[in-house]
Design a protein around this motif. Structure first.
Motif, mmCIF file in Angstrom:
data_model
loop_
_atom_site.group_PDB
_atom_site.id
_atom_site.type_symbol
_atom_site.label_atom_id
_atom_site.label_comp_id
_atom_site.label_asym_id
_atom_site.label_seq_id
_atom_site.Cartn_x
_atom_site.Cartn_y
_atom_site.Cartn_z
ATOM 1 N N MET A 70 8.531 0.840 -15.779
ATOM 2 C CA MET A 70 8.599 2.258 -15.527
ATOM 3 C C MET A 70 7.835 2.991 -16.137
ATOM 4 O O MET A 70 7.211 4.281 -15.982
ATOM 5 C CB MET A 70 10.013 2.665 -15.718
ATOM 6 N N ILE A 71 7.661 3.000 -17.547
ATOM 7 C CA ILE A 71 6.748 3.412 -18.489
ATOM 8 C C ILE A 71 5.190 3.337 -17.990
ATOM 9 O O ILE A 71 4.505 4.326 -17.831
ATOM 10 C CB ILE A 71 6.682 3.252 -20.043
ATOM 11 N N ALA A 72 4.820 1.997 -17.562
ATOM 12 C CA ALA A 72 3.514 1.863 -17.079
ATOM 13 C C ALA A 72 3.225 2.701 -15.993
ATOM 14 O O ALA A 72 2.323 3.340 -15.557
ATOM 15 C CB ALA A 72 3.416 0.376 -16.841
ATOM 16 N N ARG A 73 4.282 2.750 -15.089
ATOM 17 C CA ARG A 73 3.974 3.765 -13.800
ATOM 18 C C ARG A 73 3.679 5.090 -14.119
ATOM 19 O O ARG A 73 2.852 5.732 -13.586
ATOM 20 C CB ARG A 73 5.315 3.417 -12.952
ATOM 21 N N VAL B 145 -4.699 4.882 -9.166
ATOM 22 C CA VAL B 145 -4.983 6.147 -9.673
ATOM 23 C C VAL B 145 -4.282 7.213 -8.930
ATOM 24 O O VAL B 145 -4.681 7.415 -7.664
ATOM 25 C CB VAL B 145 -6.468 6.664 -9.812
ATOM 26 N N ARG B 146 -3.302 7.963 -9.297
ATOM 27 C CA ARG B 146 -2.703 9.131 -8.793
ATOM 28 C C ARG B 146 -2.923 10.333 -9.327
ATOM 29 O O ARG B 146 -2.008 11.457 -8.899
ATOM 30 C CB ARG B 146 -1.335 8.704 -8.643
ATOM 31 N N HIS B 147 -3.791 10.633 -10.182
ATOM 32 C CA HIS B 147 -4.267 11.880 -10.859
ATOM 33 C C HIS B 147 -5.552 12.324 -10.482
ATOM 34 O O HIS B 147 -6.582 11.461 -10.374
ATOM 35 C CB HIS B 147 -4.093 11.581 -12.596
ATOM 36 N N SER B 148 -5.552 13.761 -10.178
ATOM 37 C CA SER B 148 -6.751 14.134 -9.529
ATOM 38 C C SER B 148 -7.945 14.186 -10.814
ATOM 39 O O SER B 148 -9.238 14.255 -10.399
ATOM 40 C CB SER B 148 -6.699 15.475 -8.968
ATOM 41 N N ARG B 149 -7.597 14.128 -11.935
ATOM 42 C CA ARG B 149 -8.409 14.316 -13.090
ATOM 43 C C ARG B 149 -8.569 13.238 -13.927
ATOM 44 O O ARG B 149 -8.345 13.209 -15.154
ATOM 45 C CB ARG B 149 -8.523 15.630 -13.919
ATOM 46 N N HIS B 150 -8.539 11.945 -13.368
ATOM 47 C CA HIS B 150 -8.364 10.795 -14.130
ATOM 48 C C HIS B 150 -9.390 10.451 -15.181
ATOM 49 O O HIS B 150 -9.327 10.239 -16.489
ATOM 50 C CB HIS B 150 -8.284 9.657 -13.136
ATOM 51 N N PHE B 151 -10.822 10.767 -14.805
ATOM 52 C CA PHE B 151 -11.796 10.435 -15.822
ATOM 53 C C PHE B 151 -11.777 11.563 -16.908
ATOM 54 O O PHE B 151 -11.838 11.188 -18.042
ATOM 55 C CB PHE B 151 -13.129 10.974 -15.044
ATOM 56 N N LYS B 152 -11.028 12.769 -16.766
ATOM 57 C CA LYS B 152 -11.124 13.819 -17.715
ATOM 58 C C LYS B 152 -10.319 13.417 -18.824
ATOM 59 O O LYS B 152 -10.483 13.305 -19.880
ATOM 60 C CB LYS B 152 -10.600 14.901 -17.171
ATOM 61 N N ILE B 153 -9.033 12.842 -18.370
ATOM 62 C CA ILE B 153 -7.901 12.072 -19.302
ATOM 63 C C ILE B 153 -8.276 11.006 -19.911
ATOM 64 O O ILE B 153 -8.099 10.834 -20.977
ATOM 65 C CB ILE B 153 -6.715 12.109 -18.425
ATOM 66 N N LEU B 154 -9.337 10.187 -19.037
ATOM 67 C CA LEU B 154 -9.649 9.100 -19.922
ATOM 68 C C LEU B 154 -10.643 9.373 -20.984
ATOM 69 O O LEU B 154 -10.557 8.646 -22.289
ATOM 70 C CB LEU B 154 -10.448 8.028 -18.758
ATOM 71 N N ILE C 230 0.312 5.760 -15.323
ATOM 72 C CA ILE C 230 -0.823 5.839 -14.386
ATOM 73 C C ILE C 230 -0.612 7.169 -13.705
ATOM 74 O O ILE C 230 -1.585 7.719 -13.325
ATOM 75 C CB ILE C 230 -0.680 4.504 -13.250
ATOM 76 N N CYS C 231 0.497 7.536 -13.194
ATOM 77 C CA CYS C 231 0.755 8.777 -12.357
ATOM 78 C C CYS C 231 0.215 9.984 -13.202
ATOM 79 O O CYS C 231 -0.134 10.895 -12.576
ATOM 80 C CB CYS C 231 2.119 8.820 -12.229
ATOM 81 N N TYR C 232 0.204 9.977 -14.781
ATOM 82 C CA TYR C 232 -0.589 11.068 -15.298
ATOM 83 C C TYR C 232 -1.806 10.823 -15.588
ATOM 84 O O TYR C 232 -2.471 11.643 -16.515
ATOM 85 C CB TYR C 232 0.322 11.296 -16.655
ATOM 86 N N GLN D 252 0.716 -1.169 0.179
ATOM 87 C CA GLN D 252 -0.225 -0.077 -0.027
ATOM 88 C C GLN D 252 0.838 1.275 -0.122
ATOM 89 O O GLN D 252 0.472 2.228 -0.897
ATOM 90 C CB GLN D 252 -1.003 0.085 1.376
ATOM 91 N N LYS D 253 1.929 1.361 0.881
ATOM 92 C CA LYS D 253 2.666 2.471 1.119
ATOM 93 C C LYS D 253 3.472 2.878 -0.256
ATOM 94 O O LYS D 253 3.590 3.806 -0.656
ATOM 95 C CB LYS D 253 3.533 2.273 2.315
ATOM 96 N N VAL D 254 3.937 1.808 -0.793
ATOM 97 C CA VAL D 254 4.759 1.615 -2.072
ATOM 98 C C VAL D 254 3.870 2.370 -3.109
ATOM 99 O O VAL D 254 4.318 3.214 -4.023
ATOM 100 C CB VAL D 254 5.261 0.255 -2.514
ATOM 101 N N ALA D 255 2.627 1.712 -3.378
ATOM 102 C CA ALA D 255 1.844 2.436 -4.405
ATOM 103 C C ALA D 255 1.507 3.556 -4.035
ATOM 104 O O ALA D 255 1.438 4.684 -5.036
ATOM 105 C CB ALA D 255 0.504 1.592 -4.264
ATOM 106 N N ASP D 256 1.273 4.284 -2.942
ATOM 107 C CA ASP D 256 0.825 5.496 -2.426
ATOM 108 C C ASP D 256 2.021 6.456 -2.887
ATOM 109 O O ASP D 256 1.993 7.680 -3.291
ATOM 110 C CB ASP D 256 0.797 5.695 -1.210
ATOM 111 N N SER D 257 3.358 5.874 -2.755
ATOM 112 C CA SER D 257 4.457 6.882 -3.038
ATOM 113 C C SER D 257 4.788 6.853 -4.620
ATOM 114 O O SER D 257 5.871 7.624 -5.131
ATOM 115 C CB SER D 257 5.805 6.414 -2.136
ATOM 116 N N GLY D 258 4.078 6.020 -5.405
ATOM 117 C CA GLY D 258 4.344 6.120 -6.724
ATOM 118 C C GLY D 258 5.516 5.257 -7.221
ATOM 119 O O GLY D 258 6.120 5.368 -7.995
ATOM 120 N N ILE D 259 6.119 4.214 -6.292
ATOM 121 C CA ILE D 259 7.164 3.601 -6.637
ATOM 122 C C ILE D 259 7.036 2.054 -7.319
ATOM 123 O O ILE D 259 5.735 1.380 -7.158
ATOM 124 C CB ILE D 259 7.843 3.066 -5.202
ATOM 125 N N ALA D 260 7.511 2.028 -8.436
ATOM 126 C CA ALA D 260 7.380 0.796 -9.180
ATOM 127 C C ALA D 260 8.109 -0.470 -8.628
ATOM 128 O O ALA D 260 9.058 -0.444 -8.245
ATOM 129 C CB ALA D 260 7.776 0.901 -10.609
#
Length: 301
Positions: free
Chosen positions: A184-187, A80-89, A190-192, A54-62
């Motif tokens: 790394m690219i997949a991470r 999901v680590r982006h505040s506007r995920h649905f907009k980007i989707l 997701i972050c974007y 959980q903490k690794v995911a929260d920190s955006g660590i691959a």
């Protein structure tokens, strides 16, 4: 952004304490989570908790895990680590074919250009032909120049008898390096806030990372350059040693060039994904694509 890339190769216990990764193998090593870029767990006897995941995911660590052959076969990513995920989707789903084809054209051209640079840096013949092929890439690469260039490129590197399907150390090393970069690219995707299954060119319903498989293309020649510089194709029956895998994992510490500036691979990846997101939103038409340079470990000033 974290800068430490941690490889766990022996039986250890991993846990989280005070926002730090604690690695226990007799003695304890404490590493701040904010300093960590990615973790590769190669040993199947390593123990860890769900809280750590959980903490690794929260920190955006691959966080990568390996199969019984010690090859990376999975990566833990934040949902999901982006505040506007649905907009980007929505932008991804509504992107028109013309834009997709133009963006894929850019990716393919840069991949072939980097392949040409790889041959040139290795002092091998064929780079001029690849540069000529770059000029043939049309929108959407509808004449499949990428595939023709790849076949020609690997023949130049390893000879007429080489196939990416062969079971020997060169392909094992390439696959290992590609898997690390792909994670790394997949991470970053997701972050974007992007959906990794929605690709530009790749559209397999069985692939959750179509977009990562699109975006990895211009980075592949970096792995190719390292492997060709450090592995001997004549050692067909050899297997990857822990030291070899450590070197391959270290590829993410190398620099590439973006717009003339030397940047570590993870930063190049983030720039590419950010530019792709911006292009989907109509803010630009050109991607920030990486250019291959001589192997050079990033220096933190």
């Amino acid at each position: 952004m974290g800068f430490r890339n941690i490889m766990i190769t022996s039986n250890m216990k991993l846990r989280i304490q005070d926002q730090q990764l604690v690695v226990t193998a007799g003695d304890e090593v404490h590493i701040p989570l904010e300093d960590i870029n990615c973790i590769l767990i190669e040993n199947q006897s390593v123990t860890l908790s769900a809280y750590l995941l959980q903490k690794v995911a929260d920190s955006g660590i691959a966080l990568y895990v390996c199969d019984e052959k010690h090859l990376p076969n999975a990566v833990l990513l934040p949902m999901v680590r982006h505040s506007r995920h649905f907009k980007i989707l929505k932008y991804q789903m509504e992107t028109g074919k013309p834009l997709q084809k133009r963006l894929w054209q850019q990716v393919v051209i840069q991949k072939i250009r980097n392949q040409a640079l790889c041959l040139q840096l290795l002092e091998l013949d064929g780079h001029e032909e690849l540069l000529r092929m770059c000029k043939e890439v049309q929108s959407g690469d509808r004449t499949h120049v990428e595939a023709k260039a790849a076949a020609y490129y690997f023949r130049c590197m390893y000879g007429l008898g080489f196939s990416r399907g062969n079971d020997h150390i060169i392909n094992s090393a390439l696959n290992y390096g590609y898997a690390i970069i792909r994670g790394m690219i997949a991470r970053s995707i997701i972050c974007y806030g992007l959906e990794p299954s929605i690709g530009i060119f790749h559209h397999s319903e069985l692939n959750n990372y179509n977009l990562a498989d699109d975006m990895i293309e211009p980075f592949r020649p970096l792995v190719d350059l390292y492997v060709s510089s450090h592995f001997d194709i004549s050692e067909i029956d050899s297997t990857l040693t822990p030291e070899m895998k450590k070197g391959l994992f270290g590829i993410i510490n190398f620099d590439m060039s973006v717009k003339g500036d030397m940047r570590i691979v993870s930063n190049c990846i983030d720039m590419l994904i950010a530019s792709y997101s911006s292009a989907l939103q109509g803010n630009r038409t050109e991607l920030d694509l990486p250019e291959l340079i001589q192997l050079q470990v990033h220096s933190y000033e």
